[in-house]
Enzyme design. Structure first.
Site, PDB file in Angstrom:
ATOM      1  N   SER A 145       0.846  -1.195   0.000  1.00  0.00           N
ATOM      2  CA  SER A 145       0.000   0.000   0.000  1.00  0.00           C
ATOM      3  C   SER A 145       0.880   1.242   0.000  1.00  0.00           C
ATOM      4  O   SER A 145       1.997   1.221   0.522  1.00  0.00           O
ATOM      5  CB  SER A 145      -0.869   0.046   1.265  1.00  0.00           C
ATOM      6  OG  SER A 145      -1.511   1.303   1.372  1.00  0.00           O
ATOM      7  N   TYR A 155      -0.940   0.110  10.133  1.00  0.00           N
ATOM      8  CA  TYR A 155      -1.289  -0.409   8.807  1.00  0.00           C
ATOM      9  C   TYR A 155      -0.129  -0.184   7.832  1.00  0.00           C
ATOM     10  O   TYR A 155       0.304  -1.101   7.126  1.00  0.00           O
ATOM     11  CB  TYR A 155      -2.564   0.279   8.292  1.00  0.00           C
ATOM     12  CG  TYR A 155      -2.884  -0.077   6.861  1.00  0.00           C
ATOM     13  CD1 TYR A 155      -3.351  -1.338   6.532  1.00  0.00           C
ATOM     14  CD2 TYR A 155      -2.695   0.851   5.832  1.00  0.00           C
ATOM     15  CE1 TYR A 155      -3.625  -1.679   5.213  1.00  0.00           C
ATOM     16  CE2 TYR A 155      -2.964   0.519   4.509  1.00  0.00           C
ATOM     17  CZ  TYR A 155      -3.425  -0.744   4.204  1.00  0.00           C
ATOM     18  OH  TYR A 155      -3.685  -1.076   2.897  1.00  0.00           O
TER      19      TYR A 155
HETATM   20  N1  LIG Z   1      -8.783  -0.166  -1.673  1.00  0.00           N
HETATM   21  C1  LIG Z   1      -7.692   0.581  -1.503  1.00  0.00           C
HETATM   22  O1  LIG Z   1      -7.703   1.804  -1.694  1.00  0.00           O
HETATM   23  C2  LIG Z   1      -6.384  -0.078  -1.086  1.00  0.00           C
HETATM   24  C3  LIG Z   1      -5.247   0.719  -1.066  1.00  0.00           C
HETATM   25  C4  LIG Z   1      -4.030   0.152  -0.724  1.00  0.00           C
HETATM   26  C5  LIG Z   1      -3.961  -1.202  -0.440  1.00  0.00           C
HETATM   27  N2  LIG Z   1      -5.072  -1.960  -0.439  1.00  0.00           N
HETATM   28  C6  LIG Z   1      -4.926  -3.396  -0.133  1.00  0.00           C
HETATM   29  O2  LIG Z   1      -5.509  -4.169  -1.156  1.00  0.00           O
HETATM   30  C7  LIG Z   1      -6.005  -5.389  -0.626  1.00  0.00           C
HETATM   31  C8  LIG Z   1      -7.453  -5.580  -1.025  1.00  0.00           C
HETATM   32  O3  LIG Z   1      -8.156  -4.406  -0.718  1.00  0.00           O
HETATM   33  P1  LIG Z   1      -9.711  -4.265  -1.024  1.00  0.00           P
HETATM   34  O4  LIG Z   1      -9.992  -2.818  -0.964  1.00  0.00           O
HETATM   35  O5  LIG Z   1     -10.088  -5.044  -2.215  1.00  0.00           O
HETATM   36  O6  LIG Z   1     -10.283  -4.977   0.318  1.00  0.00           O
HETATM   37  P2  LIG Z   1     -11.742  -5.540   0.705  1.00  0.00           P
HETATM   38  O7  LIG Z   1     -11.897  -5.318   2.163  1.00  0.00           O
HETATM   39  O8  LIG Z   1     -12.769  -5.011  -0.222  1.00  0.00           O
HETATM   40  O9  LIG Z   1     -11.579  -7.115   0.453  1.00  0.00           O
HETATM   41  C9  LIG Z   1     -10.659  -7.854   1.193  1.00  0.00           C
HETATM   42  C10 LIG Z   1     -11.095  -9.306   1.213  1.00  0.00           C
HETATM   43  O10 LIG Z   1     -10.132 -10.024   1.996  1.00  0.00           O
HETATM   44  C11 LIG Z   1     -10.823 -10.927   2.834  1.00  0.00           C
HETATM   45  N3  LIG Z   1     -10.028 -11.223   4.016  1.00  0.00           N
HETATM   46  C12 LIG Z   1      -9.777 -10.400   5.064  1.00  0.00           C
HETATM   47  N4  LIG Z   1      -9.040 -11.044   5.983  1.00  0.00           N
HETATM   48  C13 LIG Z   1      -8.811 -12.286   5.507  1.00  0.00           C
HETATM   49  C14 LIG Z   1      -8.127 -13.413   6.012  1.00  0.00           C
HETATM   50  N5  LIG Z   1      -7.543 -13.394   7.206  1.00  0.00           N
HETATM   51  N6  LIG Z   1      -8.086 -14.534   5.249  1.00  0.00           N
HETATM   52  C15 LIG Z   1      -8.701 -14.589   4.049  1.00  0.00           C
HETATM   53  N7  LIG Z   1      -9.384 -13.542   3.520  1.00  0.00           N
HETATM   54  C16 LIG Z   1      -9.442 -12.412   4.245  1.00  0.00           C
HETATM   55  C17 LIG Z   1     -12.124 -10.229   3.193  1.00  0.00           C
HETATM   56  O11 LIG Z   1     -13.120 -11.132   3.617  1.00  0.00           O
HETATM   57  C18 LIG Z   1     -12.460  -9.519   1.870  1.00  0.00           C
HETATM   58  O12 LIG Z   1     -13.287 -10.318   1.056  1.00  0.00           O
HETATM   59  C19 LIG Z   1      -5.777  -5.322   0.898  1.00  0.00           C
HETATM   60  O13 LIG Z   1      -4.581  -6.011   1.213  1.00  0.00           O
HETATM   61  C20 LIG Z   1      -5.621  -3.834   1.145  1.00  0.00           C
HETATM   62  O14 LIG Z   1      -4.860  -3.575   2.289  1.00  0.00           O
HETATM   63  C21 LIG Z   1      -6.295  -1.436  -0.761  1.00  0.00           C
END
Ligand SMILES: NC(=O)c1ccc[n+]([C@@H]2O[C@H](COP(=O)([O-])OP(=O)(O)OC[C@H]3O[C@@H](n4cnc5c(N)ncnc54)[C@H](O)[C@@H]3O)[C@@H](O)[C@H]2O)c1
Length: 250
Positions: A145, A155
């Site tokens: 991230s 985080y």
């Molecule tokens: N959306 C953003 O702006 C953003 C920015 C930077 C990084 N990220 C990273 O991208 C990744 C995905 O983000 P997103 O926005 O699609 O998230 P989201 O919350 O929409 O989806 C994440 C999914 O991961 C699953 N999950 C959570 N903990 C888990 C575990 N212990 N085991 C298995 N599954 C698990 C959840 O059930 C969910 O379905 C994450 O690692 C997040 O930190 C997102």
């Protein structure tokens, strides 16, 4: 020749957000997607949705911190499709909550955050590697991230560790022909982020970007397709920032 045709991708956190978008893009190109999600219903729904459009998708419920289950999940994926070509370590805890000061968050939540974001990445990598051995082009994409570079939060620290693990595993697995790279997304308006991030925070982040436009899932999908594809055959250990220029600098 479509390089993803018949390849197998295991995507953690595949039930929604980036994970589902990665699965869709890979399936559209003929790959088999195995969606691993703690939320079994979300994973199942995503797989059913993709399968209803003639895509090869399967959901397996599991927690990325559960080593025994992840070994089972990788073995099931490999058994079904003959091996694993791509692992996307995408599952992560990232809601606004984990950006709070560590004194507010408390030890228990910080420990769970590192368990999922950091140890989940280690656990799934170690469980998948035996099934990637000898497969040309096999590689891993981790999801870090932009928060890793901005500092100030548990985080961000967990995601900086994901970037460090990307270098460590790239060094270790290069001899086996396995590349390991990461993407550091900026603010990307997934359904979760749209719902959870206060408008003021969104405006503040946008103000820090060089580009005054919002990031979308497809921007991260394009980065994943590049890093996991043969165009990046000589790229390993890198974390690619996809941020609209947020915090741009050397
Ligand atoms: N959306 C953003 O702006 C953003 C920015 C930077 C990084 N990220 C990273 O991208 C990744 C995905 O983000 P997103 O926005 O699609 O998230 P989201 O919350 O929409 O989806 C994440 C999914 O991961 C699953 N999950 C959570 N903990 C888990 C575990 N212990 N085991 C298995 N599954 C698990 C959840 O059930 C969910 O379905 C994450 O690692 C997040 O930190 C997102």
């Amino acid at each position: 020749m479509n390089e993803w045709q018949g390849r197998t991708a295991v995507i953690t956190g595949g039930g929604r957000g980036f994970g589902k978008a990665f699965a869709e893009a890979l399936c559209e190109r003929g790959a088999h997607a195995v969606l691993v999600d703690l939320d079994g219903d979300a994973g199942q729904q995503a797989a059913v949705d993709l399968a209803s459009r003639q895509m090869s998708a399967q959901a397996l419920q599991g927690d990325v911190t559960d080593a025994a289950r992840m070994e089972q999940v990788m073995a099931l994926a490999a058994e079904r499709h003959g091996g694993i070509d791509l692992l996307i370590n995408n599952a992560g805890l990232h809601s606004d909550e984990y950006g709070q000061p560590m004194r507010v968050l408390g030890l228990e939540k910080i420990r769970r955050l590192f368990d999922v974001n950091v140890m989940g990445t280690v656990t799934c990598t170690l469980a998948s590697v035996p099934h990637m051995a000898g497969r040309a082009g096999a590689n891993i994409v981790n999801i870090s991230s932009m928060a890793a570079y901005l500092g100030g939060t548990a985080y961000g620290a967990s995601k900086l560790t994901v970037a460090a693990l990307t270098i460590a595993f790239a060094s270790e697995l290069g001899k086996d022909g396995i590349r390991v790279n990461a993407i550091a997304p900026g603010m990307i308006l997934t359904e979760t982020i749209k719902a959870e991030l206060p408008e003021a925070t969104k405006a503040m982040v946008r103000g820090g970007q060089a580009l005054q436009t919002d990031g979308a899932e497809r921007d991260i999908v394009e980065a994943m397709l590049y890093l996991s594809g043969s165009g990046a055959r000589f790229v390993t250990g890198e974390t690619l920032r996809v941020t609209g220029g947020l915090g741009a600098g050397v």
